[in-house]
Every structure is written in C-alpha cells, then in structure tokens.
Write a protein that holds these residues in place. Structure first.
Motif, short mmCIF file in Angstrom:
data_model
loop_
_atom_site.label_atom_id
_atom_site.label_comp_id
_atom_site.label_asym_id
_atom_site.label_seq_id
_atom_site.Cartn_x
_atom_site.Cartn_y
_atom_site.Cartn_z
N GLU A 42 88.43 52.03 25.81
CA GLU A 42 87.87 50.48 26.03
C GLU A 42 88.50 49.58 25.02
O GLU A 42 87.93 48.61 24.83
CB GLU A 42 86.39 50.70 26.00
CG GLU A 42 85.57 51.37 27.04
CD GLU A 42 85.89 51.02 28.32
OE1 GLU A 42 86.24 49.57 28.55
OE2 GLU A 42 86.08 51.54 29.34
N CYS A 43 89.39 49.99 24.34
CA CYS A 43 90.01 49.18 23.40
C CYS A 43 90.26 47.59 23.70
O CYS A 43 90.91 47.67 24.71
CB CYS A 43 91.32 49.80 22.65
SG CYS A 43 91.98 48.79 21.39
N PRO A 44 89.67 46.73 22.80
CA PRO A 44 89.51 45.47 23.61
C PRO A 44 90.84 44.42 23.05
O PRO A 44 91.04 43.51 23.40
CB PRO A 44 88.42 44.72 23.08
CG PRO A 44 88.14 45.42 21.59
CD PRO A 44 88.84 46.92 21.89
N CYS A 45 91.82 45.25 22.72
CA CYS A 45 92.98 44.53 22.30
C CYS A 45 93.75 43.98 23.24
O CYS A 45 93.92 44.57 24.42
CB CYS A 45 93.79 45.04 21.12
SG CYS A 45 94.89 46.42 21.90
N ALA A 46 94.60 43.19 23.33
CA ALA A 46 95.53 42.43 24.28
C ALA A 46 96.63 43.62 24.74
O ALA A 46 96.92 43.78 25.92
CB ALA A 46 96.27 41.28 23.68
N VAL A 47 97.00 44.43 23.91
CA VAL A 47 98.16 45.57 24.14
C VAL A 47 97.32 46.29 25.31
O VAL A 47 97.84 46.73 26.32
CB VAL A 47 98.38 46.26 23.08
CG1 VAL A 47 99.43 47.44 23.49
CG2 VAL A 47 99.42 45.32 22.26
N CYS A 48 96.17 46.73 24.93
CA CYS A 48 95.36 47.93 25.87
C CYS A 48 95.01 46.99 26.89
O CYS A 48 95.09 48.01 28.00
CB CYS A 48 94.47 48.36 24.98
SG CYS A 48 94.96 49.51 23.63
N ASN A 49 94.40 45.76 26.94
CA ASN A 49 94.16 45.04 28.19
C ASN A 49 95.31 45.18 29.18
O ASN A 49 95.16 45.51 30.33
CB ASN A 49 93.81 43.75 27.80
CG ASN A 49 92.16 43.63 27.50
OD1 ASN A 49 91.54 44.62 28.00
ND2 ASN A 49 92.03 42.70 26.68
N GLY A 93 98.45 54.84 14.75
CA GLY A 93 98.99 53.66 14.02
C GLY A 93 98.36 52.45 14.71
O GLY A 93 98.45 51.19 14.30
N HIS A 94 97.71 52.75 15.99
CA HIS A 94 97.11 51.41 16.87
C HIS A 94 96.19 50.74 15.92
O HIS A 94 95.11 51.64 15.53
CB HIS A 94 96.82 51.95 18.00
CG HIS A 94 96.36 50.57 18.90
ND1 HIS A 94 97.43 49.89 19.52
CD2 HIS A 94 95.13 50.46 19.48
CE1 HIS A 94 96.89 49.10 20.36
NE2 HIS A 94 95.29 49.33 20.41
N ASP A 95 96.09 49.68 15.42
CA ASP A 95 94.84 48.92 14.78
C ASP A 95 94.66 47.53 15.17
O ASP A 95 94.37 46.71 14.33
CB ASP A 95 95.16 48.98 13.27
CG ASP A 95 96.40 48.29 12.80
OD1 ASP A 95 97.05 47.54 13.84
OD2 ASP A 95 96.64 48.20 11.73
N THR A 96 94.91 47.21 16.55
CA THR A 96 94.76 45.82 16.95
C THR A 96 93.55 45.44 17.55
O THR A 96 92.85 44.37 18.11
CB THR A 96 95.81 45.26 17.66
OG1 THR A 96 96.31 46.29 18.69
CG2 THR A 96 97.06 44.82 16.79
N GLY A 97 92.68 46.73 17.97
CA GLY A 97 91.26 46.36 18.46
C GLY A 97 90.34 46.03 17.66
O GLY A 97 90.07 46.49 16.62
ZN LIG Z 1 94.45 48.44 21.73
#
Ligand SMILES: [Zn+2]
Ligand SMILES: [Zn+2]
Length: 117
Positions: A42-49, A93-97
């Motif tokens: 459910e990561c809300p960042c733009a990449v995951c969206n 390394g993902h940390d934009t959420g």
């Molecule tokens: Zn994300």
C-alpha cells in the motif's frame, strides 16, 4: 490551533522484526498491527502508485518486471515527517513512501476497522 483527532494520533510505534510487523497504538486506545508486506503493498508514493496503476491495466507485464518481493518488504528504517506522518525505508532502498497517520489508521487490518467485527 487545529484539534488533532485521537483516532489518528499515535502514542506508540513499535517495529517487530521477528514477526515483520509494525505495531501502532493510538490515543483513542486502539492498537493496529500492520504486516510489512501490507505496508509495502500500500506504499503511497508516486512510484508505487504508478506501478499499481500499470498492474491494473497490464498485470502480466508488471509481474515480469521488478515488483517488490516479500524479501524486499522489510522495514529497515523509519523517521517522522512533521507531526502527521511517518516515512519508511525498505531493505531494497525504497524510501519515498510517506504514510500519513490518517492513512495508516484507515489501513488498519483488524476486523473492527475492516467492518467485519
Ligand atoms: Zn513506494
Ligand atoms: Zn483497527
């Protein structure tokens, strides 16, 4: 001063590395347990969206191209963002959420919050 609702104000956040969950207690007394895999999904960042939007359109292509695995869905760091949100860092390394507390409270997977209890 805007009032801060009890239901979206955490009084404690605990990471359980053994069970791979994040546990949040809220000021209204509720306790939430989030599996890391749920938070990553459910990561809300733009990449995951964007990834989710593409998966909805074309599931086969996205499956073959770099979706995070359960092994990557491990929280290795967390930092508060202002007074309203939490930023999670993942093993890959993902940390934009940035997870707002309001979002987290809505995401609570317990039967009571999901309307089944
Ligand atoms: Zn994300
Ligand atoms: Zn709940």
């Amino acid at each position: 001063m805007p009032t801060i609702p009890d239901a979206t104000t955490p009084t404690g956040i605990h990471f359980d590395k053994e069970n791979q969950t994040m546990q949040v207690t809220w000021r209204d007394g509720h306790a939430s347990v989030y599996p890391f895999t749920l938070l990553r999904k459910e990561c809300p960042c733009a990449v995951c969206n964007d990834l989710r939007a593409r998966a909805a359109r074309d599931p086969l292509r996205v499956l073959s191209g770099g979706a995070p695995t359960a092994a990557d869905a491990i929280v290795v760091g967390a930092e508060p963002v202002g007074r309203y949100a939490l930023k999670l860092r993942w093993r890959d390394g993902h940390d934009t959420g940035i997870y707002s507390f309001e979002f987290l409270r809505e995401l609570c997977p317990c039967p009571q919050c999901q309307g089944k209890g």
